[in-house]
Design a protein around this motif. Structure first.
Motif, PDB file in Angstrom:
ATOM      1  N   ASP A   1       5.402 -11.325  -3.701  1.00  0.00           N
ATOM      2  CA  ASP A   1       6.165 -11.855  -4.828  1.00  0.00           C
ATOM      3  C   ASP A   1       7.429 -11.029  -5.040  1.00  0.00           C
ATOM      4  OD1 ASP A   1       7.145 -12.870  -7.172  1.00  0.00           O
ATOM      5  OD2 ASP A   1       5.301 -12.610  -8.324  1.00  0.00           O
ATOM      6  N   PRO A   2       8.618 -11.589  -4.746  1.00  0.00           N
ATOM      7  CA  PRO A   2       9.852 -10.812  -4.907  1.00  0.00           C
ATOM      8  C   PRO A   2      10.271 -10.623  -6.359  1.00  0.00           C
ATOM      9  CG  PRO A   2      10.382 -13.047  -4.247  1.00  0.00           C
ATOM     10  CD  PRO A   2       8.883 -12.931  -4.206  1.00  0.00           C
ATOM     11  N   SER A   3       9.576 -11.288  -7.294  1.00  0.00           N
ATOM     12  CA  SER A   3       9.931 -11.167  -8.710  1.00  0.00           C
ATOM     13  C   SER A   3       9.007 -10.207  -9.457  1.00  0.00           C
ATOM     14  CB  SER A   3       9.887 -12.543  -9.385  1.00  0.00           C
ATOM     15  OG  SER A   3       8.575 -13.067  -9.415  1.00  0.00           O
ATOM     16  N   THR A   4       8.111  -9.535  -8.734  1.00  0.00           N
ATOM     17  CA  THR A   4       7.173  -8.589  -9.339  1.00  0.00           C
ATOM     18  C   THR A   4       7.321  -7.232  -8.672  1.00  0.00           C
ATOM     19  OG1 THR A   4       5.595 -10.377  -9.781  1.00  0.00           O
ATOM     20  CG2 THR A   4       4.745  -8.133  -9.855  1.00  0.00           C
ATOM     21  N   SER A   5       7.223  -6.177  -9.437  1.00  0.00           N
ATOM     22  CA  SER A   5       7.342  -4.823  -8.904  1.00  0.00           C
ATOM     23  C   SER A   5       6.368  -4.593  -7.758  1.00  0.00           C
ATOM     24  CB  SER A   5       7.074  -3.804 -10.012  1.00  0.00           C
ATOM     25  OG  SER A   5       6.908  -2.511  -9.478  1.00  0.00           O
ATOM     26  N   LEU A   6       6.864  -4.015  -6.678  1.00  0.00           N
ATOM     27  CA  LEU A   6       6.000  -3.722  -5.537  1.00  0.00           C
ATOM     28  C   LEU A   6       4.994  -2.625  -5.861  1.00  0.00           C
ATOM     29  CD1 LEU A   6       8.427  -3.927  -2.476  1.00  0.00           C
ATOM     30  CD2 LEU A   6       7.182  -5.726  -3.664  1.00  0.00           C
ATOM     31  N   VAL A   7       5.317  -1.788  -6.851  1.00  0.00           N
ATOM     32  CA  VAL A   7       4.369  -0.763  -7.283  1.00  0.00           C
ATOM     33  C   VAL A   7       3.134  -1.423  -7.889  1.00  0.00           C
ATOM     34  CG1 VAL A   7       3.987   1.154  -8.882  1.00  0.00           C
ATOM     35  CG2 VAL A   7       6.146   0.978  -7.651  1.00  0.00           C
TER      36      VAL A   7
ATOM     37  N   HIS B   1      -2.882  -4.671  -2.514  1.00  0.00           N
ATOM     38  CA  HIS B   1      -2.766  -4.650  -1.052  1.00  0.00           C
ATOM     39  C   HIS B   1      -3.723  -3.606  -0.454  1.00  0.00           C
ATOM     40  CE1 HIS B   1       0.474  -7.404  -1.423  1.00  0.00           C
ATOM     41  NE2 HIS B   1       1.359  -6.536  -1.844  1.00  0.00           N
ATOM     42  N   ILE B   2      -3.867  -2.474  -1.135  1.00  0.00           N
ATOM     43  CA  ILE B   2      -4.796  -1.442  -0.678  1.00  0.00           C
ATOM     44  C   ILE B   2      -6.224  -1.986  -0.689  1.00  0.00           C
ATOM     45  CG2 ILE B   2      -5.833   0.787  -1.269  1.00  0.00           C
ATOM     46  CD1 ILE B   2      -3.019   1.619  -2.306  1.00  0.00           C
ATOM     47  N   ALA B   3      -6.565  -2.694  -1.738  1.00  0.00           N
ATOM     48  CA  ALA B   3      -7.907  -3.284  -1.838  1.00  0.00           C
ATOM     49  C   ALA B   3      -8.141  -4.290  -0.716  1.00  0.00           C
ATOM     50  CB  ALA B   3      -8.080  -3.959  -3.194  1.00  0.00           C
TER      51      ALA B   3
ATOM     52  N   ILE C   1       4.360   4.239  -4.250  1.00  0.00           N
ATOM     53  CA  ILE C   1       3.551   3.433  -3.331  1.00  0.00           C
ATOM     54  C   ILE C   1       2.941   4.318  -2.248  1.00  0.00           C
ATOM     55  CG2 ILE C   1       3.616   1.571  -1.622  1.00  0.00           C
ATOM     56  CD1 ILE C   1       5.867   0.306  -3.310  1.00  0.00           C
ATOM     57  N   ALA C   2       3.747   5.243  -1.718  1.00  0.00           N
ATOM     58  CA  ALA C   2       3.244   6.166  -0.691  1.00  0.00           C
ATOM     59  C   ALA C   2       2.090   6.994  -1.238  1.00  0.00           C
ATOM     60  CB  ALA C   2       4.372   7.078  -0.216  1.00  0.00           C
ATOM     61  N   GLN C   3       2.232   7.477  -2.468  1.00  0.00           N
ATOM     62  CA  GLN C   3       1.175   8.283  -3.084  1.00  0.00           C
ATOM     63  C   GLN C   3      -0.091   7.467  -3.308  1.00  0.00           C
ATOM     64  OE1 GLN C   3       3.293   9.685  -6.566  1.00  0.00           O
ATOM     65  NE2 GLN C   3       3.930  11.583  -5.556  1.00  0.00           N
ATOM     66  N   ALA C   4       0.082   6.204  -3.704  1.00  0.00           N
ATOM     67  CA  ALA C   4      -1.085   5.334  -3.929  1.00  0.00           C
ATOM     68  C   ALA C   4      -1.868   5.130  -2.644  1.00  0.00           C
ATOM     69  CB  ALA C   4      -0.627   3.994  -4.500  1.00  0.00           C
ATOM     70  N   HIS C   5      -1.163   4.904  -1.533  1.00  0.00           N
ATOM     71  CA  HIS C   5      -1.838   4.715  -0.245  1.00  0.00           C
ATOM     72  C   HIS C   5      -2.462   6.024   0.247  1.00  0.00           C
ATOM     73  CE1 HIS C   5      -0.910   0.569   1.022  1.00  0.00           C
ATOM     74  NE2 HIS C   5       0.161   0.690   0.273  1.00  0.00           N
ATOM     75  N   ALA C   6      -1.738   7.134   0.053  1.00  0.00           N
ATOM     76  CA  ALA C   6      -2.233   8.423   0.539  1.00  0.00           C
ATOM     77  C   ALA C   6      -3.467   8.880  -0.236  1.00  0.00           C
ATOM     78  CB  ALA C   6      -1.133   9.477   0.432  1.00  0.00           C
ATOM     79  N   ALA C   7      -3.604   8.425  -1.477  1.00  0.00           N
ATOM     80  CA  ALA C   7      -4.724   8.854  -2.312  1.00  0.00           C
ATOM     81  C   ALA C   7      -6.029   8.140  -1.980  1.00  0.00           C
ATOM     82  CB  ALA C   7      -4.391   8.630  -3.790  1.00  0.00           C
ATOM     83  N   VAL C   8      -5.936   7.097  -1.163  1.00  0.00           N
ATOM     84  CA  VAL C   8      -7.129   6.312  -0.843  1.00  0.00           C
ATOM     85  C   VAL C   8      -8.020   7.078   0.127  1.00  0.00           C
ATOM     86  CG1 VAL C   8      -7.976   4.204   0.238  1.00  0.00           C
ATOM     87  CG2 VAL C   8      -5.955   4.131  -1.235  1.00  0.00           C
ATOM     88  N   LYS C   9      -9.298   7.151  -0.205  1.00  0.00           N
ATOM     89  CA  LYS C   9     -10.269   7.720   0.719  1.00  0.00           C
ATOM     90  C   LYS C   9     -10.803   6.588   1.574  1.00  0.00           C
ATOM     91  CE  LYS C   9     -14.487  10.496   0.994  1.00  0.00           C
ATOM     92  NZ  LYS C   9     -15.553  11.190   0.223  1.00  0.00           N
ATOM     93  N   PRO C  10     -10.440   6.543   2.852  1.00  0.00           N
ATOM     94  CA  PRO C  10     -10.791   5.400   3.701  1.00  0.00           C
ATOM     95  C   PRO C  10     -12.290   5.151   3.781  1.00  0.00           C
ATOM     96  CG  PRO C  10      -9.198   6.825   4.777  1.00  0.00           C
ATOM     97  CD  PRO C  10      -9.700   7.574   3.586  1.00  0.00           C
ATOM     98  N   TYR C  11     -12.632   3.883   3.814  1.00  0.00           N
ATOM     99  CA  TYR C  11     -14.014   3.506   4.061  1.00  0.00           C
ATOM    100  C   TYR C  11     -14.189   3.430   5.575  1.00  0.00           C
ATOM    101  CZ  TYR C  11     -18.348   0.819   4.157  1.00  0.00           C
ATOM    102  OH  TYR C  11     -19.628   0.400   4.403  1.00  0.00           O
ATOM    103  N   LYS C  12     -14.700   4.486   6.177  1.00  0.00           N
ATOM    104  CA  LYS C  12     -14.867   4.631   7.632  1.00  0.00           C
ATOM    105  C   LYS C  12     -13.520   4.803   8.346  1.00  0.00           C
ATOM    106  CE  LYS C  12     -19.251   4.310   7.114  1.00  0.00           C
ATOM    107  NZ  LYS C  12     -20.087   5.527   7.170  1.00  0.00           N
TER     108      LYS C  12
END
Length: 416
Positions: free
Chosen positions: A190-196, A202-204, A313-324
């Motif tokens: 959605d280009p009308s909504t903040s990517l943050v 998207h992470i989910a 956005i980078a911090q949000a992705h980096a904070a994820v503990k991967p499932y496997k």
């Protein structure tokens, strides 16, 4: 009905490329056919043309660049409409291939349209001037579409776009609803909504994609990890930590391999390669990993977001503990935005025109998309009162890959 996705080659310098293709050449004796500002030349079974457009619309003294177009004229029906095909930067076929294989991919229904594929900014067939390489944002590409439409001298166009091309089409429709006959958007953001705000969803979707792939493996005897997927993946982690595998195999590298396999619907390739690595044969997995991303790979993302938001956005992705394991390298790419000139036209601030609401638009996405969250796409379609159709599939991009979805898309575009 499907394409094999070409591997993307990135070139640094005055020319940057997001897709493997070649600038078409035509015989020197070929007669030129002009359409206002566009010069069309025979180019195999299709026609190739180009138009010069400004890097920054409305800016006096803006540099210009040559934007390649690929055309297949309608061969059936009367009063054919113009259909723009907009490829994704990273997935699926490039602009020229879309036109060359249009009938094979979309069926004879597409012969009723004058089909024109538009190369995305930054591709090898839409090279930006030196110093402007990072000006490849969605809003700039939407401006390019309007320049092409005006040069063709047509009042309205139909549009079909994939991924980043679909996002460009979305931005164009939101700004120019009266210039669009109908559109099919395959997995836009959605280009009308903040990517943050979109990032957590998207992470989910990525996490769900990993779990879905594991469930697939556990339920199919053809998957080499079928007996115990979780145990084999834990063994891979141990082997990486104890350096029992090739030094190029890291957690980040496995995420890149997942991007090149699971996202295309080929999870078995990844699981087969991991099994081989666990059995002291790292070559198949190393082959899937490819090269680590550079700042050039991040241009497209950084052009659509401010530096402050890119950092979030980078911090949000980096904070994820991967499932496997995880899929992709978004944390790395968005972190690279700090090295790139800041975008002057980030997404999120675009306000759709009133007439864009309820426009004749069909939005498609796979329910198991591992790159773009279906929830983001569904919410946008609902907000804009556009038709939304999810597809039961575990892959990224569906139009041109799923037969029923493709037929429905063509019927939608052809309806009066």
């Amino acid at each position: 009905m499907t394409f094999t996705r070409p591997l993307r080659a990135i070139c640094v310098g005055a020319a940057i490329s997001f897709g493997i293709t070649s600038i078409p050449t035509s015989p020197a004796t070929a007669a030129e056919v002009t359409t206002d500002q566009i010069v069309w030349l025979p180019c195999g079974q299709i026609e190739c043309g180009k138009i010069f457009v400004p890097v920054t619309k409305g800016l006096n003294g803006s540099k210009t660049f040559s934007l390649m177009l690929y055309r297949r004229k309608a061969t059936s029906g009367s009063s054919p409409r113009t259909l723009f095909l907009l490829p994704d930067r990273e997935y699926g076929p490039d602009a020229r291939t879309l036109t060359e294989k249009a009938v094979l991919t979309f069926g004879t229904a597409i012969t009723k349209f004058n089909v024109i594929s538009v190369a995305p900014r930054g591709a090898i067939d839409a090279v930006l001037p030196a110093g402007s390489e990072s000006d490849i944002g969605t809003l700039g590409m939407a401006d390019d579409l309007e320049a092409v439409r005006a040069a063709l001298n047509v009042k309205k166009v139909s549009i079909m776009g994939w991924g980043s091309g679909a996002t460009t089409a979305t931005a164009f429709i939101m700004q120019n609803p009266t210039k669009v006959q109908a559109a099919v958007l395959d997995t836009p953001i959605d280009p009308s909504t903040s990517l943050v705000k979109q990032a957590p969803q998207h992470i989910a979707a990525t996490t769900f994609g990993v779990k879905t792939a594991m469930r697939w493996c556990a339920s199919h005897l053809s998957c080499p990890m079928n007996a115990n997927v979780a145990k084999e993946l834990d063994l891979m982690k141990t082997n990486i930590r104890l350096e029992r595998v090739d030094s190029g195999i890291t957690f980040e590298a496995v995420a890149r391999a997942a991007l090149r396999t699971i996202v295309d619907g080929h999870a078995q390739e990844l699981f087969t390669a991991i099994t081989a690595a666990n059995n002291k044969d790292s070559k198949p997995l190393v082959a899937l990993i490819g090269t680590a991303p550079t700042a050039v790979n991040a241009y497209g993302r950084c052009a659509d977001v401010s530096r402050a938001n890119a950092k979030k956005i980078a911090q949000a992705h980096a904070a994820v503990k991967p499932y496997k394991f995880t899929i992709g390298n978004e944390a790395t790419l968005y972190a690279m935005c700090a090295q790139i000139p800041e975008s002057e036209r980030p997404l999120g601030s675009l306000k759709p025109a009133a007439l864009a609401t309820g426009a004749r638009v069909l939005v498609n996405i796979a329910r198991g998309d591992q790159v773009t969250a279906p929830s983001v796409v569904r919410l946008m379609a609902k907000k804009m009162k556009w038709t939304y159709a999810s597809v039961y599939a575990n892959r990224h991009l569906v139009v041109g890959y799923d037969s029923a979805t493709t037929v429905a898309a063509m019927k939608f575009l052809a309806a009066k």
